[in-house]
Design a protein around this motif. Structure first.
Motif, mmCIF file in Angstrom:
data_model
loop_
_atom_site.group_PDB
_atom_site.id
_atom_site.type_symbol
_atom_site.label_atom_id
_atom_site.label_comp_id
_atom_site.label_asym_id
_atom_site.label_seq_id
_atom_site.Cartn_x
_atom_site.Cartn_y
_atom_site.Cartn_z
ATOM 1 N N GLU A 181 43.675 38.561 36.815
ATOM 2 C CA GLU A 181 43.158 39.684 37.580
ATOM 3 C C GLU A 181 41.636 39.683 37.548
ATOM 4 O OE1 GLU A 181 44.943 43.014 35.619
ATOM 5 O OE2 GLU A 181 46.712 42.980 36.918
ATOM 6 N N PHE A 182 41.028 40.312 38.568
ATOM 7 C CA PHE A 182 39.576 40.441 38.634
ATOM 8 C C PHE A 182 39.198 41.905 38.442
ATOM 9 C CE2 PHE A 182 40.410 36.496 40.781
ATOM 10 C CZ PHE A 182 39.322 35.692 40.483
ATOM 11 N N LEU A 209 35.112 27.616 34.765
ATOM 12 C CA LEU A 209 35.069 28.428 35.983
ATOM 13 C C LEU A 209 34.183 29.655 35.818
ATOM 14 C CD1 LEU A 209 38.833 28.317 37.054
ATOM 15 C CD2 LEU A 209 36.927 27.032 38.056
ATOM 16 N N CYS A 210 34.290 30.303 34.673
ATOM 17 C CA CYS A 210 33.492 31.515 34.452
ATOM 18 C C CYS A 210 32.025 31.195 34.218
ATOM 19 C CB CYS A 210 34.069 32.306 33.284
ATOM 20 S SG CYS A 210 35.648 33.107 33.680
ATOM 21 N N THR A 211 31.748 30.044 33.609
ATOM 22 C CA THR A 211 30.355 29.629 33.441
ATOM 23 C C THR A 211 29.712 29.395 34.801
ATOM 24 O OG1 THR A 211 30.809 28.584 31.299
ATOM 25 C CG2 THR A 211 28.822 27.888 32.458
ATOM 26 N N TYR A 217 35.759 36.025 30.820
ATOM 27 C CA TYR A 217 37.186 36.330 30.882
ATOM 28 C C TYR A 217 37.672 36.814 29.525
ATOM 29 C CZ TYR A 217 38.415 32.016 28.346
ATOM 30 O OH TYR A 217 38.546 31.042 27.389
ATOM 31 N N THR A 218 38.681 37.646 29.556
ATOM 32 C CA THR A 218 39.299 38.146 28.335
ATOM 33 C C THR A 218 40.816 38.065 28.483
ATOM 34 O OG1 THR A 218 39.226 40.409 29.200
ATOM 35 C CG2 THR A 218 37.420 39.720 27.742
ATOM 36 N N HIS A 219 41.479 37.902 27.347
ATOM 37 C CA HIS A 219 42.941 37.915 27.325
ATOM 38 C C HIS A 219 43.408 39.354 27.120
ATOM 39 C CE1 HIS A 219 43.762 33.535 27.048
ATOM 40 N NE2 HIS A 219 42.563 33.495 26.487
ATOM 41 N N LYS A 222 48.604 41.789 29.664
ATOM 42 C CA LYS A 222 49.152 41.442 30.976
ATOM 43 C C LYS A 222 48.736 40.052 31.451
ATOM 44 C CE LYS A 222 49.442 46.234 32.591
ATOM 45 N NZ LYS A 222 49.031 47.197 33.645
ATOM 46 N N GLY A 223 47.723 39.466 30.795
ATOM 47 C CA GLY A 223 47.261 38.149 31.219
ATOM 48 C C GLY A 223 45.778 37.961 31.004
ATOM 49 N N ILE A 224 45.075 37.530 32.050
ATOM 50 C CA ILE A 224 43.640 37.253 31.996
ATOM 51 C C ILE A 224 42.901 38.212 32.916
ATOM 52 C CG2 ILE A 224 41.848 35.521 32.398
ATOM 53 C CD1 ILE A 224 43.692 34.794 30.117
ATOM 54 N N VAL A 225 41.781 38.744 32.421
ATOM 55 C CA VAL A 225 40.931 39.607 33.237
ATOM 56 C C VAL A 225 39.560 38.947 33.347
ATOM 57 C CG1 VAL A 225 39.845 41.850 33.486
ATOM 58 C CG2 VAL A 225 42.147 41.683 32.508
ATOM 59 N N ILE A 226 39.098 38.743 34.584
ATOM 60 C CA ILE A 226 37.795 38.145 34.841
ATOM 61 C C ILE A 226 36.835 39.239 35.290
ATOM 62 C CG2 ILE A 226 36.508 36.543 36.313
ATOM 63 C CD1 ILE A 226 39.036 34.828 36.418
ATOM 64 N N SER A 227 35.684 39.301 34.630
ATOM 65 C CA SER A 227 34.704 40.339 34.948
ATOM 66 C C SER A 227 33.303 39.743 34.866
ATOM 67 C CB SER A 227 34.841 41.517 33.974
ATOM 68 O OG SER A 227 34.701 41.080 32.636
#
Length: 240
Positions: A181-182, A209-211, A217-219, A222-227
């Motif tokens: 999720e974003f 990808l985040c770099t 990103y954090t675990h 529910k899964g992965i959150v990208i912020s």
């Protein structure tokens, strides 16, 4: 999707499946931290935990294995009529139902190949060696190859050239069986340039990808959150 077998209170074997559509892959991290990448239409049956004095899985189709060494606890793959035994190495096995041949190719390390029913030793392979076993005749041929050429399928679809982060996340989510999720919908439109070998773990992929995307990103449960801020520049690139 992975799932335990039904009808028992004891955790049963897990079944990992790669979708049958072209260039689909499925990444699996096994209980001993060994990793497997399944090619499209392939399956892997493996236990929830490797108990006892050996580790054993069953492959149908084609898969790339990177096995963690555990002295005194060999790793075995059953594929068609063959059993492949390793201590720590990287290799591919191709054993599709209905095909006349089973092929094992060693990228690094050493493996032992035996017939499943007779336990007949067919060969011991080292880096850049391949064995082709003919099912009907029960004969095997060993030859030298460029092992890297047998795993070109791993890299397919893993070269992202200015692709929206949201599209990449959708592909990665399917390949690693995780929900991504974003924190902000605008981050989905950030364009990413990145190239992968196809054997990286989820965390290795997300780190790159985040770099590139100026995010983190954090675990979560529910899964992965990208912020993060994202999209500071659209021409960033990184090659692994």
């Amino acid at each position: 999707m992975s799932r335990p077998s039904a009808g028992t209170s004891v955790p049963g074997p897990m079944l990992a499946e790669a979708p049958a559509k072209p260039d689909s892959k499925r990444f699996i991290q096994l209980p001993d931290s060994s990793t497997v990448v399944l090619r499209e239409g392939s399956t892997l049956l493996y236990p929830v935990a490797f108990n006892g004095n050996e580790r054993e899985v069953t492959l149908t189709g084609e898969g790339y294995f990177d096995v963690r060494e555990q002295p005194g606890k060999p790793f075995r793959i059953r594929s068609g009529k063959l059993v492949t035994t390793v201590l720590g190495t990287a290799f591919t096995i191709k054993a599709y139902p209905g095909q006349e041949h089973v092929t094992v190719t060693v990228n690094s390390g050493k493996v032992k190949i035996e017939e499943h029913d007779s336990n007949k030793l067919l060969g011991i392979l080292q880096q850049d060696q391949q064995i082709i076993y003919e099912n009907s005749a029960a004969v095997a041929e060993t030859r030298r190859v460029k092992a890297e050429e047998s795993v070109t399928w791993l890299k397919k679809g893993m070269d992202f050239n200015s692709v929206p982060f949201g599209d990449i996340a959708e592909q990665i989510a399917g390949q690693y069986q995780v929900k991504i999720e974003f924190a902000s919908e605008s981050l989905r439109n950030c364009r990413i340039r990145a190239t992968f070998e196809g054997t990286e773990t989820l965390d290795q992929v997300l780190f790159v990808l985040c770099t590139v995307g100026n995010t983190t990103y954090t675990h979560s449960e529910k899964g992965i959150v990208i912020s993060g801020e994202g999209c500071m520049e659209t021409n960033s690139s990184i090659v692994r």
